[in-house]
Design a protein around this motif. Sequence first.
Motif: not given
Lengths: 536, 114
Positions: A139, A142, A180, A183, A187, A190-191, B13, B35-36, B39, B42-43, B46, B48, B72-73, B76, B79-80
């Motif tokens: 990350f 990134f 994108l 990312l 992800a 990481y999953a 998306f 799209m962002s 995403v 989506f992160i 991840m 769960r 942590l997700a 992340l 930041t994204a």
Amino acid sequence: MSSLPWIQHLILAPILLPLLAGAVLIPVNAKRHGLKFAIDLGCHLLLLAAALVLFWQTDQELWPGSMGVYLAANWMAPFGIALVADRLSTLMLVLTAVLSLAALIFSHHGWSRIGAHFHSLFLFLLMGINGAFLTHDLFNLFVFFEVMLAASYGLVLHGYNTARIRAGMQYIAINLAASLLFLIGIALIYACTGTLNMADLGPRIAVLAPEDLPLLQIGALILALAFLTKGAMWPLGFWLPTTYAAASPPVAAMLVLMTKVGLYAIIRLWPLAFADGPLAGFGLEALFWGGMATLLFGTLGTLAAQEPGRMAGYAAIISSGTLMAIIGSKQPGLLGAGLYYLLGSTLAIAAFLLLIGLIERIRTPGTALLALTMEAFAIEEKPEEPVGVGIPAALAFLGLAFAGSALVITGLPPLSGFIAKFSLFHALLNGSSTVPLQNGGLILLIFCSGLAGIIALMRFGVRTFWASGNIQPPSLQHSEALPISLLLLLCIAMTIYAGPLFDYLGRVSQDLAQPEHYVEGVLSAPVIAAPAGARP
Amino acid sequence: MEAVISLAIGVLFGSGIWLILRPRTFQIIIGLMLMSYAVNLFIFMMGRLWIDKAPLTLNPGTPSLGEYADPLAQALVLTAIVIGFATTALYLVVMIGARGLTGTDHVDGKEPGA
């Protein structure tokens, strides 16, 4: 009180120095060119020194396992962010420092004076590139990619004209989309694995349940797509020639390096993640054929290109394609030659791009290009036209420098391009009488790309230097001739010291072939114990 | 629940992809934003989908992901979001510049027929 030795802190210098210097330069008035340039130059020299010390430190095995690990905030390796300086990353740091120094000196006379924050953006770009070479966390990689890209958006648009903004729009759009994908890839990885540390990735992938593997594969492929967009693999690299041709020469020289950052990420990540286990060598076959397609595309593009800027862009695509095919062909011994090729071709293409800015002056005497740009940007203060005492024998210098960079790009003897190709062929033929079809195809394509380069560059050279009739020698400044000479002299030095350099690159590829040492080195890096008496 | 979330991400998306293939700059920036968003979601997913789980575990022994929601997700995705927001804003500025300099909002900088 225990603390880290200073040399360990030096790993941070290539990231922190440009950040601080760039921040300091922002409030400095744009009219004080001299001061801004001096600070920037000082920072570059310090960076070069730091990179050389790190280079020396890793190669002399002064650190255990020839790699320095810096644990940010003193967190143990798989949990915190680790910065790692090993042979490969310090080699890239040195290349970055040299190339950016040349680009900076070149920009001294004109390019850094138009627009407001050239030096700051340039330093932030360096911070992103250096960070991407040093970081050991996906990350964080990134984040450094984004720092690098955000600075490059500004720099591509530097000296704002219609061609640049048109190219910049496409460049930014494709890179935002690629980010994108980056990312999504992170992800998914990481999953599946529950870690972002590159060293931790390999062992975890090796023990992954078989039903989780497809998801991981998809994640890794999407991540690779993002890297290869930066590395301009066909069909992801259509943005490259237009952007190179439109960007100002010092920026275009830095862009050459940025395509190599994407390839570096693959060289770094793939051996760590897919060394052995169920997914050993995953995706390399596709990388090989992608590299072949890129080579073919670059070859055809070189022949079709009319402007020198686009020609240089296609030369960069050929260089990327060759490297991808080399990485993808999984042959031990090939990577060292590939890295030699990377160094030589990056330096030569960057020198060629800087040179183009000067050759344009033959065609349009004075700095018509700059003047036009100034008009569009409505800047009152114009940089001084390069009149007065220029360097003597300007035309001879341009001709010689052009010939030198063309020799390296096309791989003709006696310069480093020839040695690179010769050693590539030597490793591909492998001393046996039967050559696998894949290797034969790669050799053929590299030959053809060299031939196409010769034809295109010769056509351009003849038109510019011989057939354009009564040409006036342009006036060149020392600050413009010096960086080009520096880059080409480095190519010559690479030729003379090819032996020691190949020994070194052999050690680099040996390190890469033994990821388990690397993993152990990072994961067992000691944290600093809390000083006695500290409160928990 | 998983199906609804994945459908939402997919629709976002997909619309984004359709929009960035359009010729006008406004459509592209809206497409990139959609799209962002997809995403970022989506992160976030991840880590769960959990309900009523603490962000960390205080149980003794080796912790497993079944006991707590992965924080942590969320770090992340934060930041994204910030980076995505900044780069989109930057692109918007370039777009305005392009509109002013070329006089059209076509991505090629000129109208198709012109």
